[in-house]
Design a protein around this motif. Structure first.
Motif, PDB file in Angstrom:
ATOM      1  N   GLN A 207       0.848  -1.198   0.000  1.00  0.00           N
ATOM      2  CA  GLN A 207       0.000   0.000   0.000  1.00  0.00           C
ATOM      3  C   GLN A 207       0.883   1.247   0.000  1.00  0.00           C
ATOM      4  N   LYS A 208       0.653   2.150  -0.945  1.00  0.00           N
ATOM      5  CA  LYS A 208       1.515   3.323  -1.094  1.00  0.00           C
ATOM      6  C   LYS A 208       1.177   4.416  -0.083  1.00  0.00           C
ATOM      7  N   ALA A 209      -0.102   4.701   0.080  1.00  0.00           N
ATOM      8  CA  ALA A 209      -0.519   5.754   1.011  1.00  0.00           C
ATOM      9  C   ALA A 209      -0.908   5.142   2.347  1.00  0.00           C
ATOM     10  N   GLU A 210      -0.574   5.828   3.436  1.00  0.00           N
ATOM     11  CA  GLU A 210      -0.956   5.343   4.754  1.00  0.00           C
ATOM     12  C   GLU A 210      -2.459   5.492   4.957  1.00  0.00           C
ATOM     13  N   GLY A 211      -2.975   4.723   5.883  1.00  0.00           N
ATOM     14  CA  GLY A 211      -4.399   4.827   6.198  1.00  0.00           C
ATOM     15  C   GLY A 211      -5.137   3.540   5.911  1.00  0.00           C
ATOM     16  N   LEU A 212      -6.386   3.520   6.338  1.00  0.00           N
ATOM     17  CA  LEU A 212      -7.229   2.345   6.171  1.00  0.00           C
ATOM     18  C   LEU A 212      -8.002   2.425   4.862  1.00  0.00           C
ATOM     19  N   ILE A 213      -8.204   1.267   4.251  1.00  0.00           N
ATOM     20  CA  ILE A 213      -8.908   1.169   2.974  1.00  0.00           C
ATOM     21  C   ILE A 213     -10.231   0.439   3.199  1.00  0.00           C
ATOM     22  N   GLN A 214     -11.269   0.892   2.503  1.00  0.00           N
ATOM     23  CA  GLN A 214     -12.568   0.211   2.568  1.00  0.00           C
ATOM     24  C   GLN A 214     -12.771  -0.620   1.296  1.00  0.00           C
ATOM     25  N   PHE A 215     -13.011  -1.900   1.480  1.00  0.00           N
ATOM     26  CA  PHE A 215     -13.302  -2.796   0.366  1.00  0.00           C
ATOM     27  C   PHE A 215     -14.757  -3.257   0.485  1.00  0.00           C
ATOM     28  N   ALA A 216     -15.544  -3.051  -0.564  1.00  0.00           N
ATOM     29  CA  ALA A 216     -16.923  -3.548  -0.570  1.00  0.00           C
ATOM     30  C   ALA A 216     -16.888  -5.071  -0.678  1.00  0.00           C
ATOM     31  N   ILE A 217     -17.477  -5.753   0.284  1.00  0.00           N
ATOM     32  CA  ILE A 217     -17.359  -7.211   0.350  1.00  0.00           C
ATOM     33  C   ILE A 217     -18.018  -7.885  -0.848  1.00  0.00           C
ATOM     34  N   HIS A 218     -19.038  -7.263  -1.437  1.00  0.00           N
ATOM     35  CA  HIS A 218     -19.692  -7.904  -2.585  1.00  0.00           C
ATOM     36  C   HIS A 218     -18.817  -7.871  -3.838  1.00  0.00           C
ATOM     37  N   ARG A 219     -17.705  -7.123  -3.808  1.00  0.00           N
ATOM     38  CA  ARG A 219     -16.800  -7.098  -4.962  1.00  0.00           C
ATOM     39  C   ARG A 219     -15.636  -8.079  -4.805  1.00  0.00           C
TER      40      ARG A 219
END
Length: 339
Positions: A207-219
């Motif tokens: 991961q290039k940028a710090e922070g948390l990522i949101q992933f849509a579970i249906h994808r």
């Protein structure tokens, strides 16, 4: 240590605690050994334990399977023994939990709760309580239009929960919004359900940028749990993350907002304030000024747009200009002749 002679009911309660759930089973000899070693009970005859088991079969639904001359005792899967009858209030709580948190609970938790859900349904069917039609009288309904929930593979959510519980990373194949698919090695931090979509909150390798990522579970297309340990975000708390707007888009650094509502529209803010420090001031023209400290997010903008001409944004100035441009764009759109 002196050998104890307990009453029949004490002995039967001890036996109940020892009866396993299938596929495990116990015999009378197993129970005698257990009572002698764990409860220091003496003077136990095989015949007395057999009589106890006959009563427990009849009253508590203990199952018995006979193989040759030996009886094997067990509780069936999904059974639950409670010596205290479930009341209607507790039963209603369990069924609301089943109805509204089903998609958030791990499968193992749902399996463990299944007997309680079953007992709750039986309790509410009791005519004495008049709760049999509770589903027709109790509901949680969103104020926004309830879209159909996004469809996802339930096994993917189960795998995410497993990774969280086992403290493992996992590899997943994910479809981005544009349609591109990509593999990620993920360190899950939590799961959130927002309206009709469930999100995985995580970081990933490379991961290039710090922070948390949101992933849509249906994808998510595929998940493989790995042996490697996840990289936990220090001090992460899902509640703080949400309160700070983690699942939303903050539009401005400034958090002091000033709005003017029509009097009738402002009424509900007396009962459900925007924030704890909210203040309401009635103006000479009958409208109401609202001041509060909030995180001004995309959701706040959508919420305010839903009031149409019943609300005016005063501050921050940048937010007022943003709303003005949005309204002008809508006017231009609706001024065009429909095709």
């Amino acid at each position: 240590m002196a050998v104890k002679e307990l009453s029949q009911i004490e002995r039967q309660l001890a036996i109940l605690r020892r009866i396993p759930t299938e596929p495990q089973k116990v015999t009378v000899n197993d129970l005698i050994e257990y009572l002698e070693s764990s409860h220091n009970m003496g003077n136990l005859s095989k015949r007395s334990i057999q009589r106890d088991m006959a009563m427990l079969e009849r009253v508590f639904g203990v199952h018995v399977r006979t193989v040759g001359r030996e009886n094997y005792y067990y509780f069936p899967q999904g059974s639950h023994i409670s010596l205290k009858k479930m009341g209607p209030d507790l039963a209603l709580g369990f069924l609301l939990m089943e109805k509204y948190t089903h998609s958030l609970l791990p499968e193992a938790s749902l399996d463990a709760l299944a007997p309680y859900f079953k007992e709750a349904k039986l309790a509410l069917k009791n005519e004495k309580y008049k709760y049999a039609d509770w589903e027709k009288r109790v509901a949680i309904y969103p104020k926004v239009y309830p879209l159909e929930p996004a469809k996802f593979n339930a096994n993917h959510l189960l795998d995410i929960y497993k990774a969280l519980l086992l403290n493992k990373q996992f590899k997943m194949n994910y479809t981005k919004k544009g349609g591109e698919t990509k593999d990620y090695v993920v360190s899950a931090q939590g799961v959130v359900q927002q309206e009709q979509v469930s999100y995985l909150i995580a970081t990933y390798e490379g991961q290039k940028a710090e922070g948390l990522i949101q992933f849509a579970i249906h994808r998510i297309n595929d998940i493989e749990i790995l042996d490697s340990s996840p990289k936990r975000v220090a001090g992460f708390d899902i509640r703080e993350y949400l309160e700070q707007g983690g699942l939303d888009i903050s539009l401005y650094d400034e958090q002091s907002i000033e709005l003017i509502f029509n009097k009738s529209t402002a009424q509900h803010l007396k009962e459900t304030p925007l924030a704890k420090d909210q203040s309401l001031t009635e103006l000479k023209d009958g409208r109401v000024r609202v001041n509060a400290t909030i995180n001004i997010t995309q959701s706040i903008k959508w919420w305010l747009l839903g009031f149409g001409d019943q609300v005016e944004v005063i501050k921050p100035k940048a937010f007022r200009n943003d709303m003005k441009m949005t309204v002008q764009g809508m006017m231009e759109l609706y001024s065009q002749k429909s095709k």
